[in-house]
Design a protein around this motif. Structure first.
Motif, mmCIF file in Angstrom:
data_model
loop_
_atom_site.group_PDB
_atom_site.id
_atom_site.type_symbol
_atom_site.label_atom_id
_atom_site.label_comp_id
_atom_site.label_asym_id
_atom_site.label_seq_id
_atom_site.Cartn_x
_atom_site.Cartn_y
_atom_site.Cartn_z
ATOM 1 N N PRO A 41 0.451 -1.449 0.099
ATOM 2 C CA PRO A 41 0.055 0.005 0.212
ATOM 3 C C PRO A 41 0.703 1.927 -0.388
ATOM 4 O O PRO A 41 1.663 1.058 0.359
ATOM 5 N N VAL A 42 0.098 2.647 -0.259
ATOM 6 C CA VAL A 42 0.796 3.648 -0.422
ATOM 7 C C VAL A 42 0.558 4.186 0.197
ATOM 8 O O VAL A 42 -0.559 4.573 0.588
ATOM 9 N N VAL A 43 1.510 5.098 0.836
ATOM 10 C CA VAL A 43 1.178 5.957 3.463
ATOM 11 C C VAL A 43 0.793 7.041 1.942
ATOM 12 O O VAL A 43 2.264 7.412 2.063
ATOM 13 N N GLU A 44 -0.464 7.690 2.627
ATOM 14 C CA GLU A 44 -0.417 9.002 2.460
ATOM 15 C C GLU A 44 -0.783 10.006 3.792
ATOM 16 O O GLU A 44 -1.571 9.174 4.116
ATOM 17 N N ALA A 45 -0.103 10.650 4.138
ATOM 18 C CA ALA A 45 -0.114 11.573 5.453
ATOM 19 C C ALA A 45 -0.193 12.964 5.714
ATOM 20 O O ALA A 45 0.959 13.344 4.421
ATOM 21 N N GLU A 46 -0.771 14.183 6.006
ATOM 22 C CA GLU A 46 0.388 15.069 6.240
ATOM 23 C C GLU A 46 1.458 14.568 6.749
ATOM 24 O O GLU A 46 2.031 13.507 7.657
ATOM 25 N N LEU A 47 2.772 15.461 6.802
ATOM 26 C CA LEU A 47 4.333 15.760 7.185
ATOM 27 C C LEU A 47 3.784 14.697 8.206
ATOM 28 O O LEU A 47 5.394 14.008 8.986
ATOM 29 N N PRO A 48 3.762 15.974 9.577
ATOM 30 C CA PRO A 48 4.027 15.238 10.641
ATOM 31 C C PRO A 48 3.715 14.258 10.859
ATOM 32 O O PRO A 48 3.935 13.502 11.695
ATOM 33 N N GLN A 49 2.354 13.480 10.917
ATOM 34 C CA GLN A 49 1.619 12.174 11.572
ATOM 35 C C GLN A 49 2.474 10.928 9.985
ATOM 36 O O GLN A 49 2.869 10.138 10.947
ATOM 37 N N LEU A 50 3.437 11.694 8.822
ATOM 38 C CA LEU A 50 4.077 11.405 8.111
ATOM 39 C C LEU A 50 5.838 10.432 9.099
ATOM 40 O O LEU A 50 5.839 9.372 9.592
ATOM 41 N N ALA B 91 -2.064 1.194 7.378
ATOM 42 C CA ALA B 91 -0.326 1.031 6.762
ATOM 43 C C ALA B 91 0.164 0.268 7.699
ATOM 44 O O ALA B 91 -0.422 0.373 8.410
ATOM 45 N N PRO B 92 1.269 -1.020 7.378
ATOM 46 C CA PRO B 92 1.607 -1.332 8.031
ATOM 47 C C PRO B 92 2.161 -1.403 9.028
ATOM 48 O O PRO B 92 3.332 -0.101 8.614
ATOM 49 N N PRO B 93 2.682 -2.048 9.910
ATOM 50 C CA PRO B 93 3.163 -1.237 11.392
ATOM 51 C C PRO B 93 4.472 -1.723 11.349
ATOM 52 O O PRO B 93 5.376 -2.540 10.401
ATOM 53 N N LEU B 94 5.182 -0.701 12.013
ATOM 54 C CA LEU B 94 6.052 -0.280 12.086
ATOM 55 C C LEU B 94 7.124 -0.046 13.916
ATOM 56 O O LEU B 94 5.678 0.503 14.491
ATOM 57 N N GLY B 95 7.667 -0.802 13.484
ATOM 58 C CA GLY B 95 8.751 -1.407 15.208
ATOM 59 C C GLY B 95 9.367 0.292 15.238
ATOM 60 O O GLY B 95 9.536 1.519 14.759
ATOM 61 N N PRO B 96 9.745 0.805 16.442
ATOM 62 C CA PRO B 96 10.857 2.013 16.611
ATOM 63 C C PRO B 96 11.636 2.210 15.786
ATOM 64 O O PRO B 96 12.299 0.950 16.413
#
Length: 213
Positions: A184-193, A206-211
């Motif tokens: 999937p393509v993830v689109e969001a406002e810059l701070p959220q992305l 969006a796929p889950p990501l770790g820290p």
């Protein structure tokens, strides 16, 4: 917009350190004990991590300057133990460590010659990079953790250092996760992305990501 040069990255790293210290300078034990967005970490953990990171990057600066292999950390366990020791320091000592570690790293980077900037060093993740990448590594730590400390919110960081924010993968506002098959393509406002890419916030779909940091 300028490219991602060492000078750009050093400016962003300095901005992150200033914002971090501007908040931490007034912290006492109660403020340092407050939680952060990083699970299980207090502000004291965060400050100890940032100070230890500056000293660890200083090891790589020494490597670049002398050719003597000097790893960032002796081991992952040693890294975590150093954070635990640091977060238990009295508040004033912890803040001083953050401040003085920045000064040491800055002085070491200032002393590198053009040839030494190109010297290969190995990061804590095992990547071989030229020393010219070290300011960028520090910029990520300093700017993202200034947000984590609640010294500022992510949209303020994007306004104060837009070039830094736009250096997230694929331009910072549209990200196609790597992997096999269609992603999937993830689109969001810059701070959220930016928060999503550093493991601070999940975006629906969006796929889950770790820290990461």
């Amino acid at each position: 917009m300028s490219g991602r040069t060492p000078a750009d990255a050093r400016g962003w790293a300095a901005l992150g350190a200033r914002l971090f210290l501007a908040a931490a300078e007034g912290f006492g034990p109660a403020e340092y004990a407050a939680p952060t967005p990083l699970p299980g970490w207090s502000r004291a953990h965060l400050a100890a991590h940032l100070a230890a990171n500056a000293d660890a990057l200083g090891n790589l600066v020494h490597w670049a300057a002398t050719g003597e292999p000097t790893p960032m950390y002796a081991s992952p366990e040693e890294r975590l133990a150093g954070i635990e020791r640091g977060r238990a320091l009295p508040a004033a000592e912890l803040t001083s460590w953050v401040r003085e570690s920045v000064q040491r790293l800055t002085a070491g980077l200032d002393a590198l010659t053009p040839e030494q900037w190109q010297a290969p060093v190995i990061t804590a993740q095992g990547r071989t990079v030229p020393a010219a990448e070290l300011p960028w590594l520090r910029a990520r730590e300093a700017c993202v953790h200034a947000v984590d400390l609640a010294a500022l919110c992510a949209d303020v960081l994007a306004k104060r250092a837009p070039a830094f924010a736009l250096r997230t993968p694929d331009g910072g506002v549209r990200w196609n996760p790597p992997g096999d098959g269609e992603q999937p393509v993830v689109e969001a406002e810059l701070p959220q992305l930016a928060a999503y890419l550093t493991g601070r916030r999940h975006i629906e779909g969006a796929p889950p990501l770790g820290p990461w940091l």
